[in-house]
Write a protein that holds these residues in place. Sequence first.
Motif, mmCIF file in Angstrom:
data_model
loop_
_atom_site.group_PDB
_atom_site.id
_atom_site.type_symbol
_atom_site.label_atom_id
_atom_site.label_comp_id
_atom_site.label_asym_id
_atom_site.label_seq_id
_atom_site.Cartn_x
_atom_site.Cartn_y
_atom_site.Cartn_z
ATOM 1 N N TYR A 85 -31.212 -49.966 -0.183
ATOM 2 C CA TYR A 85 -29.800 -50.338 -0.280
ATOM 3 C C TYR A 85 -29.588 -51.734 0.288
ATOM 4 C CZ TYR A 85 -29.663 -49.083 4.682
ATOM 5 O OH TYR A 85 -29.902 -49.016 6.020
ATOM 6 N N ILE A 86 -28.469 -52.325 -0.115
ATOM 7 C CA ILE A 86 -28.077 -53.634 0.409
ATOM 8 C C ILE A 86 -26.659 -53.519 0.950
ATOM 9 C CG2 ILE A 86 -27.622 -56.067 -0.105
ATOM 10 C CD1 ILE A 86 -29.824 -55.970 -2.208
ATOM 11 N N MET A 87 -26.495 -53.991 2.184
ATOM 12 C CA MET A 87 -25.202 -54.064 2.850
ATOM 13 C C MET A 87 -24.811 -55.537 2.964
ATOM 14 S SD MET A 87 -24.541 -50.833 3.810
ATOM 15 C CE MET A 87 -23.204 -51.074 4.978
ATOM 16 N N THR A 88 -23.503 -55.791 2.994
ATOM 17 C CA THR A 88 -23.009 -57.148 3.186
ATOM 18 C C THR A 88 -21.655 -57.098 3.880
ATOM 19 O OG1 THR A 88 -22.669 -59.295 2.095
ATOM 20 C CG2 THR A 88 -21.809 -57.345 0.958
ATOM 21 N N ASN A 89 -21.135 -58.274 4.207
ATOM 22 C CA ASN A 89 -19.811 -58.373 4.815
ATOM 23 C C ASN A 89 -18.771 -58.859 3.808
ATOM 24 O OD1 ASN A 89 -20.973 -60.895 4.689
ATOM 25 N ND2 ASN A 89 -20.378 -61.516 6.742
ATOM 26 N N ARG A 90 -19.227 -59.486 2.720
ATOM 27 C CA ARG A 90 -18.337 -59.992 1.668
ATOM 28 C C ARG A 90 -19.207 -60.413 0.492
ATOM 29 N NH1 ARG A 90 -18.984 -65.514 1.949
ATOM 30 N NH2 ARG A 90 -19.701 -66.272 3.954
ATOM 31 N N ALA A 91 -18.576 -60.695 -0.644
ATOM 32 C CA ALA A 91 -19.324 -61.144 -1.825
ATOM 33 C C ALA A 91 -20.133 -62.385 -1.475
ATOM 34 C CB ALA A 91 -18.361 -61.449 -2.971
ATOM 35 N N ARG A 92 -21.409 -62.334 -1.808
ATOM 36 C CA ARG A 92 -22.348 -63.434 -1.547
ATOM 37 C C ARG A 92 -22.454 -63.801 -0.073
ATOM 38 N NH1 ARG A 92 -23.576 -67.291 -6.052
ATOM 39 N NH2 ARG A 92 -23.579 -65.953 -7.868
ATOM 40 N N GLY A 93 -22.156 -62.825 0.781
ATOM 41 C CA GLY A 93 -22.219 -63.046 2.226
ATOM 42 C C GLY A 93 -23.611 -62.760 2.767
ATOM 43 N N VAL A 94 -23.647 -62.393 4.030
ATOM 44 C CA VAL A 94 -24.898 -62.039 4.689
ATOM 45 C C VAL A 94 -25.417 -60.744 4.058
ATOM 46 C CG1 VAL A 94 -25.953 -61.382 6.887
ATOM 47 C CG2 VAL A 94 -24.150 -63.128 6.831
ATOM 48 N N LEU A 95 -26.715 -60.678 3.785
ATOM 49 C CA LEU A 95 -27.312 -59.505 3.144
ATOM 50 C C LEU A 95 -28.267 -58.792 4.091
ATOM 51 C CD1 LEU A 95 -28.240 -61.071 -0.317
ATOM 52 C CD2 LEU A 95 -26.178 -59.779 0.265
ATOM 53 N N TYR A 96 -28.225 -57.472 4.043
ATOM 54 C CA TYR A 96 -29.155 -56.633 4.797
ATOM 55 C C TYR A 96 -29.762 -55.641 3.831
ATOM 56 C CZ TYR A 96 -30.877 -52.960 7.900
ATOM 57 O OH TYR A 96 -31.672 -52.026 8.530
ATOM 58 N N ILE A 97 -31.078 -55.549 3.829
ATOM 59 C CA ILE A 97 -31.785 -54.602 2.966
ATOM 60 C C ILE A 97 -32.360 -53.507 3.853
ATOM 61 C CG2 ILE A 97 -33.740 -54.282 1.409
ATOM 62 C CD1 ILE A 97 -33.330 -57.254 0.622
ATOM 63 N N GLY A 98 -32.093 -52.256 3.478
ATOM 64 C CA GLY A 98 -32.588 -51.135 4.258
ATOM 65 C C GLY A 98 -33.161 -50.037 3.384
ATOM 66 N N VAL A 99 -33.722 -49.045 4.054
ATOM 67 C CA VAL A 99 -34.291 -47.875 3.385
ATOM 68 C C VAL A 99 -33.900 -46.641 4.192
ATOM 69 C CG1 VAL A 99 -36.518 -48.004 4.595
ATOM 70 C CG2 VAL A 99 -36.408 -46.928 2.368
ATOM 71 N N THR A 100 -33.643 -45.545 3.499
ATOM 72 C CA THR A 100 -33.249 -44.312 4.174
ATOM 73 C C THR A 100 -33.492 -43.115 3.271
ATOM 74 O OG1 THR A 100 -31.435 -43.198 5.328
ATOM 75 C CG2 THR A 100 -30.847 -44.462 3.373
ATOM 76 N N SER A 101 -33.543 -41.943 3.878
ATOM 77 C CA SER A 101 -33.629 -40.717 3.087
ATOM 78 C C SER A 101 -32.239 -40.108 2.904
ATOM 79 C CB SER A 101 -34.561 -39.711 3.763
ATOM 80 O OG SER A 101 -34.064 -39.379 5.041
ATOM 81 N N ASP A 102 -31.271 -40.544 3.714
ATOM 82 C CA ASP A 102 -29.899 -40.018 3.646
ATOM 83 C C ASP A 102 -28.929 -41.197 3.591
ATOM 84 O OD1 ASP A 102 -27.396 -38.866 3.977
ATOM 85 O OD2 ASP A 102 -28.080 -37.455 5.517
ATOM 86 N N LEU A 103 -28.603 -41.638 2.387
ATOM 87 C CA LEU A 103 -27.816 -42.849 2.203
ATOM 88 C C LEU A 103 -26.422 -42.736 2.810
ATOM 89 C CD1 LEU A 103 -27.721 -45.704 1.020
ATOM 90 C CD2 LEU A 103 -26.931 -44.682 -1.134
ATOM 91 N N ALA A 104 -25.724 -41.651 2.556
ATOM 92 C CA ALA A 104 -24.357 -41.505 3.076
ATOM 93 C C ALA A 104 -24.337 -41.580 4.599
ATOM 94 C CB ALA A 104 -23.743 -40.200 2.587
#
Length: 96
Positions: free
Chosen positions: A7-26
Amino acid sequence: MHGGWTYIMTNRARGVLYIGVTSDLAARVFQHRNGEGSDFCCRYRLARLVLAERHERIEDAIVREKLLKTWQRAWKIELVEKANPGWRDLFEDINR
């Protein structure tokens, strides 16, 4: 074996990006949104889920996460914009 998500998290469109991995996304996104996720997400207030990819095996999700982390920023932005052109928060979609 259980499946997993990249998954990718951000703070706004084209903002800071974080890429993660998980077994339970929610659950993981909930943690990020409440400041209990990674220090990086907390520091930059990354609370918007903009991309989620499902994988049959958690090992495949881990491989994908490692690959995405090597990508140039422009490629990551293109990936998000292909799947989610409006950069909308997908959390409600996964939480149904």
